[in-house]
Motif scaffolding. Structure first.
Motif, PDB file in Angstrom:
ATOM      1  N   LYS A 166       0.929  -0.815   0.279  1.00  0.00           N
ATOM      2  CA  LYS A 166      -0.075  -0.377   0.230  1.00  0.00           C
ATOM      3  C   LYS A 166       1.199   0.900   0.497  1.00  0.00           C
ATOM      4  N   LEU A 167       0.638   2.050  -0.365  1.00  0.00           N
ATOM      5  CA  LEU A 167       1.306   3.836  -0.487  1.00  0.00           C
ATOM      6  C   LEU A 167       0.311   4.394   0.553  1.00  0.00           C
ATOM      7  N   ASP A 168       0.934   5.214   1.143  1.00  0.00           N
ATOM      8  CA  ASP A 168       0.448   6.205   1.699  1.00  0.00           C
ATOM      9  C   ASP A 168       0.867   7.600   0.906  1.00  0.00           C
ATOM     10  N   GLN A 169      -0.036   8.737   1.814  1.00  0.00           N
ATOM     11  CA  GLN A 169      -0.144   9.700   0.328  1.00  0.00           C
ATOM     12  C   GLN A 169       1.200  10.354   0.622  1.00  0.00           C
ATOM     13  N   SER A 170       2.219  10.459   1.381  1.00  0.00           N
ATOM     14  CA  SER A 170       3.270  11.331   1.568  1.00  0.00           C
ATOM     15  C   SER A 170       4.685  10.023   0.732  1.00  0.00           C
ATOM     16  N   GLU A 171       4.498   8.840   0.719  1.00  0.00           N
ATOM     17  CA  GLU A 171       4.799   7.913  -0.315  1.00  0.00           C
ATOM     18  C   GLU A 171       4.255   8.160  -1.648  1.00  0.00           C
ATOM     19  N   PHE A 172       3.283   7.900  -2.013  1.00  0.00           N
ATOM     20  CA  PHE A 172       2.619   8.140  -3.068  1.00  0.00           C
ATOM     21  C   PHE A 172       3.135   9.912  -4.026  1.00  0.00           C
ATOM     22  N   ALA A 173       3.085  10.774  -3.339  1.00  0.00           N
ATOM     23  CA  ALA A 173       3.576  11.845  -3.959  1.00  0.00           C
ATOM     24  C   ALA A 173       4.856  12.223  -3.754  1.00  0.00           C
ATOM     25  N   ALA A 174       5.741  11.350  -3.054  1.00  0.00           N
ATOM     26  CA  ALA A 174       7.367  11.049  -3.247  1.00  0.00           C
ATOM     27  C   ALA A 174       7.855  10.679  -4.611  1.00  0.00           C
ATOM     28  N   GLY A 175       7.154   9.492  -4.792  1.00  0.00           N
ATOM     29  CA  GLY A 175       7.085   8.969  -6.416  1.00  0.00           C
ATOM     30  C   GLY A 175       6.365  10.060  -7.457  1.00  0.00           C
ATOM     31  N   MET A 176       4.968  10.551  -6.983  1.00  0.00           N
ATOM     32  CA  MET A 176       4.937  11.330  -8.884  1.00  0.00           C
ATOM     33  C   MET A 176       5.810  12.161  -8.924  1.00  0.00           C
ATOM     34  N   ALA A 177       6.045  12.744  -7.775  1.00  0.00           N
ATOM     35  CA  ALA A 177       7.213  13.882  -7.965  1.00  0.00           C
ATOM     36  C   ALA A 177       8.404  13.408  -8.485  1.00  0.00           C
ATOM     37  N   GLY A 190      -8.121  10.743  -5.537  1.00  0.00           N
ATOM     38  CA  GLY A 190      -9.222  10.006  -6.705  1.00  0.00           C
ATOM     39  C   GLY A 190      -8.652   8.836  -6.368  1.00  0.00           C
ATOM     40  N   LEU A 191      -8.005   8.162  -6.315  1.00  0.00           N
ATOM     41  CA  LEU A 191      -7.452   7.308  -6.373  1.00  0.00           C
ATOM     42  C   LEU A 191      -7.424   5.992  -4.873  1.00  0.00           C
ATOM     43  N   ASP A 192      -7.311   6.595  -3.927  1.00  0.00           N
ATOM     44  CA  ASP A 192      -7.739   6.085  -2.578  1.00  0.00           C
ATOM     45  C   ASP A 192     -10.072   5.979  -2.709  1.00  0.00           C
ATOM     46  N   ASN A 193     -10.042   5.205  -3.376  1.00  0.00           N
ATOM     47  CA  ASN A 193     -11.445   4.538  -3.331  1.00  0.00           C
ATOM     48  C   ASN A 193     -12.555   4.457  -1.583  1.00  0.00           C
ATOM     49  N   ASP A 194     -11.665   4.091  -1.681  1.00  0.00           N
ATOM     50  CA  ASP A 194     -11.910   3.765  -0.043  1.00  0.00           C
ATOM     51  C   ASP A 194     -11.939   4.363   1.331  1.00  0.00           C
ATOM     52  N   GLY A 195     -11.632   5.256   1.353  1.00  0.00           N
ATOM     53  CA  GLY A 195     -10.714   6.770   1.997  1.00  0.00           C
ATOM     54  C   GLY A 195      -9.920   6.231   2.923  1.00  0.00           C
ATOM     55  N   SER A 196      -9.835   4.836   2.519  1.00  0.00           N
ATOM     56  CA  SER A 196      -8.739   4.764   3.727  1.00  0.00           C
ATOM     57  C   SER A 196      -7.327   5.497   4.584  1.00  0.00           C
ATOM     58  N   GLY A 197      -6.797   6.086   3.016  1.00  0.00           N
ATOM     59  CA  GLY A 197      -5.537   6.538   4.237  1.00  0.00           C
ATOM     60  C   GLY A 197      -4.422   6.575   2.740  1.00  0.00           C
ATOM     61  N   ASP A 198      -5.130   4.934   2.519  1.00  0.00           N
ATOM     62  CA  ASP A 198      -3.643   4.592   1.683  1.00  0.00           C
ATOM     63  C   ASP A 198      -4.499   4.140   0.269  1.00  0.00           C
ATOM     64  N   ILE A 199      -3.183   3.916  -0.569  1.00  0.00           N
ATOM     65  CA  ILE A 199      -4.250   3.495  -2.231  1.00  0.00           C
ATOM     66  C   ILE A 199      -3.446   2.220  -2.163  1.00  0.00           C
ATOM     67  N   THR A 200      -4.283   1.167  -3.017  1.00  0.00           N
ATOM     68  CA  THR A 200      -3.443  -0.183  -2.694  1.00  0.00           C
ATOM     69  C   THR A 200      -3.245  -0.609  -4.513  1.00  0.00           C
ATOM     70  N   LEU A 201      -2.959  -1.206  -5.126  1.00  0.00           N
ATOM     71  CA  LEU A 201      -2.391  -1.687  -6.657  1.00  0.00           C
ATOM     72  C   LEU A 201      -4.532  -1.816  -7.385  1.00  0.00           C
ATOM     73  N   ALA A 202      -4.683  -2.271  -6.695  1.00  0.00           N
ATOM     74  CA  ALA A 202      -6.669  -2.548  -7.153  1.00  0.00           C
ATOM     75  C   ALA A 202      -7.219  -1.787  -7.320  1.00  0.00           C
ATOM     76  N   GLU A 203      -6.874  -0.504  -6.377  1.00  0.00           N
ATOM     77  CA  GLU A 203      -7.078   1.281  -6.469  1.00  0.00           C
ATOM     78  C   GLU A 203      -6.410   1.931  -7.948  1.00  0.00           C
ATOM     79  N   THR A 204      -5.165   1.736  -8.012  1.00  0.00           N
ATOM     80  CA  THR A 204      -5.121   1.803  -8.659  1.00  0.00           C
ATOM     81  C   THR A 204      -5.183   1.599  -9.990  1.00  0.00           C
TER      82      THR A 204
END
Length: 71
Positions: free
Chosen positions: A15-26, A42-56
């Motif tokens: 899973k990726l949290d928002q800071s990990e995702f932001a670092a990768g995107m940058a 937009g990717l965090d469909n379930d509002g968990s604060g993490d995104i999964t490969l399935a959500e992506t």
């Protein structure tokens, strides 16, 4: 592009949290913090604060050949 994202998920928790995702995107796309935050929401469909490969994967399924997302 999906391959890049799948590599991010293969390292660590799966899973990726928002800071990990932001670092990768940058690093990969030159995205600003604001752009990354908007994409993350937009990717965090379930509002968990993490995104999964399935959500992506769901987002990539909705993209057309030009990278635009249809509803």
């Amino acid at each position: 592009m999906f391959y890049r994202y799948s590599i991010w998920f293969s390292i660590g928790s799966g899973k990726l949290d928002q800071s990990e995702f932001a670092a990768g995107m940058a690093a990969e796309l030159g995205a600003t913090a604001e752009q990354a935050a908007k994409a993350f929401r937009g990717l965090d469909n379930d509002g968990s604060g993490d995104i999964t490969l399935a959500e992506t994967a769901e987002m990539f399924k909705k993209m057309d050949k030009d990278g635009k997302i249809s509803n």
